[in-house]
Design a protein around this motif. Structure first.
Motif, PDB file in Angstrom:
ATOM      1  N   ASN A   1      -2.543 -21.791 -33.678  1.00 26.13           N
ATOM      2  CA  ASN A   1      -3.583 -20.765 -33.756  1.00 26.13           C
ATOM      3  C   ASN A   1      -5.180 -21.164 -34.102  1.00 26.13           C
ATOM      4  N   ALA A   2      -5.043 -22.315 -35.120  1.00 19.01           N
ATOM      5  CA  ALA A   2      -6.623 -22.861 -35.288  1.00 19.01           C
ATOM      6  C   ALA A   2      -7.274 -23.085 -33.974  1.00 19.01           C
ATOM      7  N   LEU A   3      -6.534 -23.707 -33.113  1.00 22.99           N
ATOM      8  CA  LEU A   3      -7.164 -24.087 -31.691  1.00 22.99           C
ATOM      9  C   LEU A   3      -7.538 -22.818 -30.930  1.00 22.99           C
ATOM     10  N   LEU A   4      -6.404 -22.182 -30.960  1.00 20.45           N
ATOM     11  CA  LEU A   4      -6.895 -20.607 -30.390  1.00 20.45           C
ATOM     12  C   LEU A   4      -8.023 -19.782 -30.742  1.00 20.45           C
ATOM     13  N   TYR A   5      -8.133 -19.672 -32.035  1.00 23.09           N
ATOM     14  CA  TYR A   5      -9.162 -19.043 -32.847  1.00 23.09           C
ATOM     15  C   TYR A   5     -10.503 -19.874 -33.003  1.00 23.09           C
ATOM     16  N   GLN A   6     -10.525 -21.185 -32.416  1.00 22.83           N
ATOM     17  CA  GLN A   6     -11.571 -21.901 -32.700  1.00 22.83           C
ATOM     18  C   GLN A   6     -11.929 -22.499 -33.933  1.00 22.83           C
ATOM     19  N   ASN A   7     -10.914 -22.230 -35.086  1.00 20.78           N
ATOM     20  CA  ASN A   7     -11.455 -23.028 -36.175  1.00 20.78           C
ATOM     21  C   ASN A   7     -11.504 -24.516 -35.970  1.00 20.78           C
ATOM     22  N   ILE A   8     -10.609 -24.805 -34.993  1.00 21.52           N
ATOM     23  CA  ILE A   8     -10.841 -26.239 -34.535  1.00 21.52           C
ATOM     24  C   ILE A   8     -11.188 -26.204 -33.068  1.00 21.52           C
ATOM     25  N   LEU A   9     -11.927 -27.159 -32.469  1.00 20.44           N
ATOM     26  CA  LEU A   9     -12.147 -27.377 -31.024  1.00 20.44           C
ATOM     27  C   LEU A   9     -11.528 -28.196 -30.245  1.00 20.44           C
ATOM     28  N   HIS A  10     -11.022 -29.394 -30.724  1.00 23.41           N
ATOM     29  CA  HIS A  10     -10.298 -30.192 -30.113  1.00 23.41           C
ATOM     30  C   HIS A  10      -9.363 -30.985 -31.008  1.00 23.41           C
ATOM     31  N   ALA A  11      -8.193 -31.285 -30.692  1.00 23.28           N
ATOM     32  CA  ALA A  11      -7.149 -32.115 -31.283  1.00 23.28           C
ATOM     33  C   ALA A  11      -6.536 -33.249 -30.492  1.00 23.28           C
ATOM     34  N   ALA A  12      -6.394 -34.514 -31.320  1.00 23.14           N
ATOM     35  CA  ALA A  12      -5.529 -35.481 -30.799  1.00 23.14           C
ATOM     36  C   ALA A  12      -4.564 -35.586 -31.731  1.00 23.14           C
ATOM     37  N   LEU A  13      -3.167 -35.589 -31.042  1.00 21.17           N
ATOM     38  CA  LEU A  13      -2.133 -35.527 -31.855  1.00 21.17           C
ATOM     39  C   LEU A  13      -0.940 -36.639 -31.431  1.00 21.17           C
ATOM     40  N   ASP A  14      -0.617 -37.506 -32.321  1.00 19.40           N
ATOM     41  CA  ASP A  14       0.429 -38.486 -31.864  1.00 19.40           C
ATOM     42  C   ASP A  14       1.667 -38.120 -32.517  1.00 19.40           C
ATOM     43  N   VAL A  15       1.787 -37.337 -33.612  1.00 17.19           N
ATOM     44  CA  VAL A  15       3.243 -37.023 -34.205  1.00 17.19           C
ATOM     45  C   VAL A  15       3.226 -35.725 -34.358  1.00 17.19           C
ATOM     46  N   PHE A  16       4.686 -35.080 -34.328  1.00 15.82           N
ATOM     47  CA  PHE A  16       4.999 -33.620 -34.362  1.00 15.82           C
ATOM     48  C   PHE A  16       6.178 -33.497 -35.181  1.00 15.82           C
ATOM     49  N   ASP A  17       6.045 -31.894 -35.444  1.00  9.10           N
ATOM     50  CA  ASP A  17       7.020 -31.567 -36.126  1.00  9.10           C
ATOM     51  C   ASP A  17       8.337 -32.166 -35.764  1.00  9.10           C
ATOM     52  N   GLU A  18       8.748 -31.829 -34.482  1.00  7.42           N
ATOM     53  CA  GLU A  18       9.949 -32.125 -34.050  1.00  7.42           C
ATOM     54  C   GLU A  18       9.615 -33.112 -32.851  1.00  7.42           C
ATOM     55  N   GLU A  19      10.318 -34.305 -32.748  1.00  6.90           N
ATOM     56  CA  GLU A  19      10.124 -35.438 -31.730  1.00  6.90           C
ATOM     57  C   GLU A  19      11.288 -35.529 -31.062  1.00  6.90           C
ATOM     58  N   PRO A  20      11.496 -35.826 -29.659  1.00 12.09           N
ATOM     59  CA  PRO A  20      10.113 -35.493 -28.899  1.00 12.09           C
ATOM     60  C   PRO A  20       9.738 -34.014 -28.943  1.00 12.09           C
ATOM     61  N   LEU A  21       8.394 -33.791 -28.479  1.00 14.54           N
ATOM     62  CA  LEU A  21       7.870 -32.621 -28.411  1.00 14.54           C
ATOM     63  C   LEU A  21       8.644 -31.747 -27.497  1.00 14.54           C
ATOM     64  N   ALA A  22       9.043 -30.384 -27.652  1.00 15.68           N
ATOM     65  CA  ALA A  22       9.859 -29.782 -26.584  1.00 15.68           C
ATOM     66  C   ALA A  22       9.272 -29.671 -25.421  1.00 15.68           C
ATOM     67  N   LYS A  23       9.885 -29.728 -24.400  1.00 19.02           N
ATOM     68  CA  LYS A  23       9.392 -29.782 -23.176  1.00 19.02           C
ATOM     69  C   LYS A  23       8.572 -28.208 -22.765  1.00 19.02           C
ATOM     70  N   ASP A  24       9.333 -27.143 -23.490  1.00 20.09           N
ATOM     71  CA  ASP A  24       8.575 -26.225 -23.177  1.00 20.09           C
ATOM     72  C   ASP A  24       7.434 -25.501 -24.192  1.00 20.09           C
ATOM     73  N   SER A  25       6.856 -26.561 -25.171  1.00 20.34           N
ATOM     74  CA  SER A  25       6.308 -26.491 -26.154  1.00 20.34           C
ATOM     75  C   SER A  25       4.842 -25.847 -25.324  1.00 20.34           C
ATOM     76  N   ARG A  26       4.054 -24.846 -25.834  1.00 21.13           N
ATOM     77  CA  ARG A  26       2.820 -24.556 -25.265  1.00 21.13           C
ATOM     78  C   ARG A  26       1.750 -25.306 -25.740  1.00 21.13           C
ATOM     79  N   LEU A  27       2.107 -26.396 -26.540  1.00 18.37           N
ATOM     80  CA  LEU A  27       0.966 -27.101 -27.006  1.00 18.37           C
ATOM     81  C   LEU A  27       0.765 -28.044 -25.950  1.00 18.37           C
TER      82      LEU A  27
END
Lengths: 315, 315
Positions: free
Chosen positions: B238-264
């Motif tokens: 949500n923060a990325l959609l509403y531009q509270n944050i402009l860019h993100a680099a993510l190496d770790v996730f809530d659930e790993e592997p990140l789900a194939k159908d994650s919108r992220l």
């Protein structure tokens, strides 16, 4: 006589006011013809620049570029007419050096594959041994001037001291070793990374050619942040196909823009940036600082105190 | 009694020989049951590890992980049974720090757009002011331990001194300022970059939640190289959609592997790497160095000389 500065570089209102306070007249690109004679040119434009020099009323004695390279200027004409050229060498070096470290980490830390996997929603970890540390890469930088030194300085922060190649092989602070262009072969045997940061001169045109690339046996990364014309682009493409080079990051090209149908765009291990590596919002101020320093000495005693180029050398 | 080390970490023949010379017996993952009792575990495996601890013959008194985090171990059981845990904290920090600088430069130097334009053969220069220098970004690092310090050290090489956030707000070398987690709001007002390098503990779970992100007004870059569970992933999206944050680099996730159908995966301003940021060929040696140091003190007097964790704190 009041100096008339043809401003081919955009100036913010406060920057313009600051220059006018120094006692010069600022002439805009769109009405320079009605306000000649111009005596100084700030920046360049490939149409207006030559037109201003060739105008019957021309009195230009000094060109301050906003670029580091000056090879796009009509240097023969400039030399024949005793025009002095100062450049913006040094201003872009921090930005180019930061981009160069970015290119290195992009490949060494596996972003190249990650970006492709992300596009396909593939969670695909590399083997642990596939990623490396920049700290332990053996780096050779061609060109030990302002750009090469800025790259070396950032590499030091990673515990990495590069080797350098320059025309005479003279030692330069920040390089563990320097050799001349003629003696680079020995350095290349153990190199993981080659970075071109040389200016475009008659010596450097197509320096990186088929013969050069054939010396390499699986070089990890080749980076060109110098000039496109230093590289024989077809030879580089062959070197990538035959794995003399495993990865390349290229910011400059033989012909720019790179042709839409160039096969280089699709090389999987190549990162292409469109001649942007020196860009940074932070550059504007130091460019005008150089011009203001020179303007001061010019108005005082007709000298140019910083960044005077040797037009006959081309840099 | 001869110590029997269950090796759940691959060992090269010479590494195995070196450990055996120290006077211990190395037991392989595939036949540990026939060779119990095990007294030491090196590395971890989510099936074999618990099985070895629960075995009737279990005599494990010490686990040496090859990871920095220990949150994946059965910590309650371990604490109740007085097993000591040493970790590989520090080993991965140089690699994580190098990747973190890579993430920063990827966005700051415009590679994000360049990669997309390259795929479409578009020569599209950014505006000169769109690119920035890492040198002038205001960086806040959450977690001032080994990883945070390694990132700060590399930032110094760029002329950038970050601020830090830790539990108590105690000062740490390399940080121009540190505040406690409770007092981070003031730091965030001027931040361009937020980096999470905190371990996973009860305090840090979902620390970066909706309330946190709502404080941000166009933060340039958010990086997570700490733990996936520190971030409420939906709130980040949500923060990325509403531009509270402009860019993100993510190496770790809530659930790993990140789900194939994650919108992220498809967020245009997000770089996803699959929990690889600590990988480096250079890590193997320092991991075994830690184990060997501990083995030496263990065999001498039953102490563990380096990287002893506090199991009740979880790190």
């Amino acid at each position: 006589m009041t100096e008339r500065v043809l401003a081919l570089q955009a100036l913010a209102p406060e920057q313009r006011a600051q220059l006018e306070q120094a006692g010069v007249e600022i002439v805009d690109a769109n009405n320079w013809e009605s306000q000649s004679p111009i005596t100084i040119i700030l920046g360049w434009d490939k149409k207006i620049g030559p037109a201003a020099l060739m105008a019957p009323s021309n009195q230009v004695k000094w060109i301050q570029t906003v670029s580091a390279g000056i090879d796009y200027l009509p240097l023969d004409w400039i030399k024949a007419h005793d025009v002095q050229v100062t450049n913006a060498s040094g201003v872009y070096s921090p930005a180019i050096a930061e981009s160069t470290i970015g290119y290195l980490l992009y490949f060494i830390r596996g972003f190249n594959e990650a970006v492709k996997n992300q596009a396909g929603h593939f969670w695909q970890q590399p083997a642990r041994d596939d990623l490396r540390l920049l700290a332990s890469q053996n780096v050779v930088i061609y060109g030990t001037g302002s750009i090469g030194q800025a790259i070396a300085k950032l590499l030091h922060g990673f515990g990495n001291e590069p080797a350098g190649v320059n025309r005479s092989g003279h030692p330069v602070d920040g390089f563990k070793q320097t050799v001349s262009l003629e003696n680079d072969h020995d350095l290349l045997k153990d190199a993981d990374v080659v970075i071109n940061a040389m200016p475009a001169t008659s010596t450097t045109v197509h320096y990186f050619d088929e013969q050069f690339f054939k010396q390499l046996d699986g070089l990890n990364i080749f980076i060109n942040v110098g000039r496109g014309k230093s590289v024989d682009q077809q030879a580089l493409m062959n070197a990538l196909l035959y794995q003399n080079i495993l990865h390349a990051a290229l910011d400059v090209f033989d012909e720019e823009p790179l042709a839409k149908d160039s096969r280089l765009w699709d090389y999987p291990n190549v990162l292409i940036t469109p001649h942007q590596t020196g860009f940074a919002k932070e550059n504007t101020k130091p460019i005008l600082n150089i011009f203001e320093k020179n303007l001061q000495s010019w108005l005082n005693d007709g000298s140019l105190s910083v960044n005077l180029t040797d037009v006959s050398q081309g840099y």
